[in-house]
Enzyme design. Structure first.
Site, PDB file in Angstrom:
ATOM      1  N   HIS A  63       0.837  -1.207   0.000  1.00  0.00           N
ATOM      2  CA  HIS A  63       0.000   0.000   0.000  1.00  0.00           C
ATOM      3  C   HIS A  63       0.869   1.254   0.000  1.00  0.00           C
ATOM      4  O   HIS A  63       0.601   2.210  -0.734  1.00  0.00           O
ATOM      5  CB  HIS A  63      -0.891   0.047   1.252  1.00  0.00           C
ATOM      6  CG  HIS A  63      -1.926  -1.007   1.327  1.00  0.00           C
ATOM      7  ND1 HIS A  63      -2.082  -1.803   2.447  1.00  0.00           N
ATOM      8  CD2 HIS A  63      -2.889  -1.395   0.460  1.00  0.00           C
ATOM      9  CE1 HIS A  63      -3.086  -2.632   2.252  1.00  0.00           C
ATOM     10  NE2 HIS A  63      -3.596  -2.410   1.043  1.00  0.00           N
TER      11      HIS A  63
ATOM     12  N   LYS B  19     -16.054  -7.637   5.733  1.00  0.00           N
ATOM     13  CA  LYS B  19     -14.696  -8.187   5.832  1.00  0.00           C
ATOM     14  C   LYS B  19     -14.277  -8.466   7.272  1.00  0.00           C
ATOM     15  O   LYS B  19     -13.240  -9.061   7.500  1.00  0.00           O
ATOM     16  CB  LYS B  19     -13.683  -7.241   5.181  1.00  0.00           C
ATOM     17  CG  LYS B  19     -13.735  -7.263   3.668  1.00  0.00           C
ATOM     18  CD  LYS B  19     -12.537  -6.541   3.090  1.00  0.00           C
ATOM     19  CE  LYS B  19     -12.474  -6.690   1.595  1.00  0.00           C
ATOM     20  NZ  LYS B  19     -11.289  -6.037   1.022  1.00  0.00           N
TER      21      LYS B  19
ATOM     22  N   ARG C 248      -1.908  -6.236  -8.140  1.00  0.00           N
ATOM     23  CA  ARG C 248      -0.842  -7.168  -7.784  1.00  0.00           C
ATOM     24  C   ARG C 248      -0.691  -8.240  -8.845  1.00  0.00           C
ATOM     25  O   ARG C 248       0.397  -8.696  -9.126  1.00  0.00           O
ATOM     26  CB  ARG C 248      -1.144  -7.829  -6.433  1.00  0.00           C
ATOM     27  CG  ARG C 248      -1.047  -6.915  -5.252  1.00  0.00           C
ATOM     28  CD  ARG C 248      -1.340  -7.665  -3.973  1.00  0.00           C
ATOM     29  NE  ARG C 248      -2.642  -8.308  -4.046  1.00  0.00           N
ATOM     30  CZ  ARG C 248      -3.656  -8.064  -3.225  1.00  0.00           C
ATOM     31  NH1 ARG C 248      -3.515  -7.212  -2.245  1.00  0.00           N
ATOM     32  NH2 ARG C 248      -4.802  -8.685  -3.360  1.00  0.00           N
TER      33      ARG C 248
ATOM     34  N   SER D 268      -2.913  -7.749   2.748  1.00  0.00           N
ATOM     35  CA  SER D 268      -3.242  -7.598   4.169  1.00  0.00           C
ATOM     36  C   SER D 268      -3.747  -8.901   4.773  1.00  0.00           C
ATOM     37  O   SER D 268      -3.391  -9.254   5.896  1.00  0.00           O
ATOM     38  CB  SER D 268      -4.295  -6.507   4.359  1.00  0.00           C
ATOM     39  OG  SER D 268      -3.776  -5.255   4.008  1.00  0.00           O
TER      40      SER D 268
END
Length: 167
Positions: free
Chosen positions: A17, A41, A95, A133
């Site tokens: 990030h 989440k 990514r 993450s």
């Protein structure tokens, strides 16, 4: 003044990030880090903790680049958040190819909702592309060393969440 919006959950903020924030800050005069309130989440860190981590890491980058960088919690549609903060571009980090398929659909929907906001994709640096993450939290939970993936301050915050597994 060109304002960009870089949205995410940032649970926690990673070196990936930070890499995107640093490079995005060179494209805009003001960069808003949209910290998503995503109840689905079930984040490890509270909204306040995530905003504080983003603010702490962003302050260093703001001083380095001269770009105003601010954290902004949001729970509405991304395109509405962009309008709320005056962003003309949304910055998304990629990514892998799998990210692109989802992001491509999002761009199409966002353009239908507001054609005045463009999306810019930035690839993470090669050595940061695998950092997610979710994986960082899993490594920390299982007692692994997350220091290659996060800053020392974020590692310390993870150590507080998983005290029996600190390194």
């Amino acid at each position: 003044m060109r304002t960009g919006l870089y949205p995410g959950t940032f649970d926690p903020i990673t070196l990936g990030h930070i890499d995107i924030i640093k490079r995005a800050s060179l494209l805009v005069d003001r960069l808003v880090i949209g910290v998503a309130i995503n109840r689905d989440k079930h984040p490890l860190f509270t909204l306040e903790e995530r905003v504080a981590m983003v603010e702490a890491e962003s302050a260093k980058l703001s001083a380095l680049t001269g770009t105003q960088i601010v954290a902004h919690p949001f729970e509405n549609l991304l395109i509405d958040c962009a309008q709320d903060v005056g962003a003309s571009i949304i910055i998304r980090g990629l990514r892998a190819v799998a990210d692109f398929e989802y992001e491509y659909q999002m761009v199409g929907m966002n353009r239908k909702l507001n054609s005045g906001v463009d999306t810019v994709f930035l690839m993470a640096e090669a050595d940061r592309q695998a950092i997610a993450s979710k994986l960082v939290k899993e490594i920390a939970r299982l007692g692994g060393d997350v220091s290659p993936f996060v800053t020392p301050a974020v590692k310390a915050a993870l150590d507080v969440k998983y005290p029996h597994k600190s390194h």
